[in-house]
Design a protein around this motif. Structure first.
Motif, mmCIF file in Angstrom:
data_model
loop_
_atom_site.group_PDB
_atom_site.id
_atom_site.type_symbol
_atom_site.label_atom_id
_atom_site.label_comp_id
_atom_site.label_asym_id
_atom_site.label_seq_id
_atom_site.Cartn_x
_atom_site.Cartn_y
_atom_site.Cartn_z
ATOM 1 N N THR A 1 0.800 -1.287 -0.067
ATOM 2 C CA THR A 1 -0.150 -0.208 0.126
ATOM 3 C C THR A 1 1.202 1.296 0.143
ATOM 4 O O THR A 1 0.529 2.283 -0.657
ATOM 5 C CB THR A 1 -0.896 0.102 1.161
ATOM 6 N N MET A 2 1.959 1.161 0.829
ATOM 7 C CA MET A 2 2.720 2.310 0.847
ATOM 8 C C MET A 2 3.639 2.700 -0.447
ATOM 9 O O MET A 2 3.606 3.838 -1.023
ATOM 10 C CB MET A 2 3.914 2.100 2.023
ATOM 11 N N ALA A 3 3.854 1.609 -1.070
ATOM 12 C CA ALA A 3 4.594 1.776 -2.263
ATOM 13 C C ALA A 3 3.619 2.098 -3.451
ATOM 14 O O ALA A 3 4.278 3.013 -4.349
ATOM 15 C CB ALA A 3 5.156 0.376 -2.736
ATOM 16 N N ALA A 4 2.347 1.835 -3.323
ATOM 17 C CA ALA A 4 1.307 2.400 -4.025
ATOM 18 C C ALA A 4 1.156 3.985 -4.197
ATOM 19 O O ALA A 4 0.928 4.566 -5.168
ATOM 20 C CB ALA A 4 0.132 1.544 -4.315
ATOM 21 N N ILE A 5 1.159 4.246 -2.938
ATOM 22 C CA ILE A 5 0.703 5.836 -2.669
ATOM 23 C C ILE A 5 1.974 6.804 -2.649
ATOM 24 O O ILE A 5 1.935 7.966 -2.888
ATOM 25 C CB ILE A 5 -0.068 5.932 -1.609
ATOM 26 N N ALA A 6 3.121 6.029 -2.294
ATOM 27 C CA ALA A 6 4.278 7.009 -2.015
ATOM 28 C C ALA A 6 4.929 7.753 -3.540
ATOM 29 O O ALA A 6 5.001 6.977 -4.376
ATOM 30 C CB ALA A 6 5.286 6.294 -1.304
ATOM 31 N N PRO A 7 5.216 8.792 -3.448
ATOM 32 C CA PRO A 7 5.914 9.472 -4.571
ATOM 33 C C PRO A 7 7.074 8.706 -5.082
ATOM 34 O O PRO A 7 7.942 8.163 -4.272
ATOM 35 C CB PRO A 7 6.581 10.946 -3.930
ATOM 36 N N GLU A 8 7.141 7.781 -6.309
ATOM 37 C CA GLU A 8 8.062 7.214 -6.819
ATOM 38 C C GLU A 8 8.239 5.837 -6.051
ATOM 39 O O GLU A 8 9.348 5.137 -6.218
ATOM 40 C CB GLU A 8 9.602 7.970 -7.067
ATOM 41 N N GLY A 9 7.358 5.554 -5.375
ATOM 42 C CA GLY A 9 7.156 4.144 -4.373
ATOM 43 C C GLY A 9 8.268 4.192 -3.406
ATOM 44 O O GLY A 9 8.431 3.209 -2.649
ATOM 45 N N LYS A 10 8.573 5.473 -3.101
ATOM 46 C CA LYS A 10 9.477 5.601 -1.741
ATOM 47 C C LYS A 10 8.872 5.770 -0.583
ATOM 48 O O LYS A 10 8.150 6.840 -0.496
ATOM 49 C CB LYS A 10 10.630 6.657 -2.115
ATOM 50 N N THR B 1 5.105 7.696 4.702
ATOM 51 C CA THR B 1 5.454 8.688 3.159
ATOM 52 C C THR B 1 4.710 10.160 3.353
ATOM 53 O O THR B 1 3.762 10.283 4.161
ATOM 54 C CB THR B 1 4.987 7.944 2.154
ATOM 55 N N VAL B 2 5.438 11.025 2.746
ATOM 56 C CA VAL B 2 4.980 12.408 2.864
ATOM 57 C C VAL B 2 4.554 12.663 1.409
ATOM 58 O O VAL B 2 4.969 12.429 0.165
ATOM 59 C CB VAL B 2 6.016 13.218 3.197
ATOM 60 N N LEU B 3 3.373 13.192 1.405
ATOM 61 C CA LEU B 3 2.433 13.750 -0.078
ATOM 62 C C LEU B 3 2.274 15.117 0.281
ATOM 63 O O LEU B 3 1.298 15.599 0.624
ATOM 64 C CB LEU B 3 1.237 12.881 -0.002
ATOM 65 N N GLU B 4 3.351 15.750 -0.454
ATOM 66 C CA GLU B 4 3.184 17.317 -0.115
ATOM 67 C C GLU B 4 3.040 17.614 1.408
ATOM 68 O O GLU B 4 3.900 17.556 2.038
ATOM 69 C CB GLU B 4 2.099 17.925 -1.090
ATOM 70 N N ALA B 5 1.853 18.222 1.825
ATOM 71 C CA ALA B 5 1.702 18.582 3.006
ATOM 72 C C ALA B 5 1.371 17.563 4.040
ATOM 73 O O ALA B 5 1.039 17.482 5.170
ATOM 74 C CB ALA B 5 0.771 19.743 3.187
ATOM 75 N N ASP B 6 0.729 16.387 3.285
ATOM 76 C CA ASP B 6 0.121 15.284 4.027
ATOM 77 C C ASP B 6 1.191 14.418 4.254
ATOM 78 O O ASP B 6 2.344 14.048 3.718
ATOM 79 C CB ASP B 6 -0.996 14.788 3.272
ATOM 80 N N LYS B 7 0.937 13.520 5.438
ATOM 81 C CA LYS B 7 1.705 12.367 5.992
ATOM 82 C C LYS B 7 0.833 11.183 6.115
ATOM 83 O O LYS B 7 -0.263 11.224 6.556
ATOM 84 C CB LYS B 7 2.453 12.718 7.085
ATOM 85 N N VAL B 8 1.387 10.166 5.853
ATOM 86 C CA VAL B 8 0.535 9.084 5.779
ATOM 87 C C VAL B 8 1.270 7.643 6.679
ATOM 88 O O VAL B 8 2.661 7.860 6.160
ATOM 89 C CB VAL B 8 0.119 8.423 4.516
ATOM 90 N N GLN B 9 0.847 7.184 7.796
ATOM 91 C CA GLN B 9 1.669 6.088 8.269
ATOM 92 C C GLN B 9 0.597 5.111 8.441
ATOM 93 O O GLN B 9 -0.504 4.704 8.425
ATOM 94 C CB GLN B 9 1.810 6.570 9.715
ATOM 95 N N ILE B 10 1.401 3.877 8.020
ATOM 96 C CA ILE B 10 0.510 2.562 8.316
ATOM 97 C C ILE B 10 1.427 1.594 9.387
ATOM 98 O O ILE B 10 2.696 1.545 9.033
ATOM 99 C CB ILE B 10 0.689 1.731 6.908
ATOM 100 N N ILE B 11 0.768 1.133 10.445
ATOM 101 C CA ILE B 11 1.501 0.618 11.431
ATOM 102 C C ILE B 11 0.607 -0.742 11.836
ATOM 103 O O ILE B 11 -0.684 -0.731 11.877
ATOM 104 C CB ILE B 11 1.512 1.563 12.919
ATOM 105 N N VAL B 12 1.563 -1.474 12.139
ATOM 106 C CA VAL B 12 1.008 -3.227 12.297
ATOM 107 C C VAL B 12 1.447 -3.625 13.701
ATOM 108 O O VAL B 12 2.513 -3.427 13.834
ATOM 109 C CB VAL B 12 1.520 -4.055 11.122
#
Length: 223
Positions: free
Chosen positions: A147-156, A180-191
């Motif tokens: 999921t992170m690879a799909a939404i992160a810029p350049e998959g990073k 990952t950081v998307l402009e001003a937004d940040k996304v975290q996935i924690i398991v």
């Protein structure tokens, strides 16, 4: 003459009788009526009972403070923040979570809930509580990475260091997190893996709000 003596004798006898009567009357002592103790106790029963009832009622009406308040403690913008917490129960999954009153928990889709800030619902956390009999930690970890690879810029994206945040967590078997950081937004996935369940948290935050740790601390109360 005899008649006069008779009258005089009668007058003297009458005088003596009157004197005797007056003497007896003066010698009679004045007494006041006494009321038995038992009657005194019953003289004003209403007043006595009222005082007793007032004391009893006053004691009965004193509230007992048995309220316990839970607190959520987190770090935001370099400051330690504490907020009183309430408990919400998922409508579709078997768990409850503690959170401040300015957040709300709603069902988002089958098997997934969302906890969001009432003032701005773009600041939110997706919650999935999974049965370990149906899925493994490695399965959920792989899904998080994809999921992170799909939404992160350049998959990073970056792996999170959760050591400090999770150091006091008892019963936590293992954990992993990505960001990952998307402009001003940040996304975290924690398991998070517990003995009986797996928890997947997807947090949407901004640098300005800085509620990542707040959401994580709320997520750690899930049981």
């Amino acid at each position: 003459m005899k008649k006069g003596m008779t009258i005089l004798g009668s007058v003297l006898l009458l005088s003596m009788l009157l004197a005797a009567c007056n003497t007896d009357t003066k010698d009679v002592p004045e007494t006041s009526a006494t009321i038995p103790d038992e009657q005194l106790d019953q003289t004003n029963p209403d007043e006595t009972n009222t005082d007793d009832q007032s004391t009893s009622t006053s004691k009965d009406q004193q509230p007992e403070d048995k309220t316990t308040t839970s607190l959520i403690t987190y770090t935001s913008k370099g400051q330690i923040v504490q907020q009183e917490a309430q408990t919400s129960t998922s409508e579709q999954s078997n768990y409850s979570i503690q959170h401040p009153a300015n957040f709300t928990l709603v069902a988002e889709e089958p098997g997934k809930d969302s906890l969001y800030l009432k003032e701005d619902d773009t600041l939110s956390m997706g919650i999935e509580v999974l049965d370990k009999a149906e899925v493994s930690f490695e399965d959920v970890k792989t899904n998080a990475m994809e999921t992170m690879a799909a939404i992160a810029p350049e998959g990073k994206y970056d792996e999170l260091d959760l050591t400090t945040s999770l150091q006091d967590q008892k019963g936590l078997l293992q954990s992993v997190g990505y960001e990952t950081v998307l402009e001003a937004d940040k996304v975290q996935i924690i398991v998070l893996e517990h003995e009986n369940k797996l928890i997947k948290l997807t947090i949407y935050d901004t640098a300005e709000a800085d509620l990542m740790d707040a959401f994580l601390q709320m997520g750690l109360t899930i049981h």
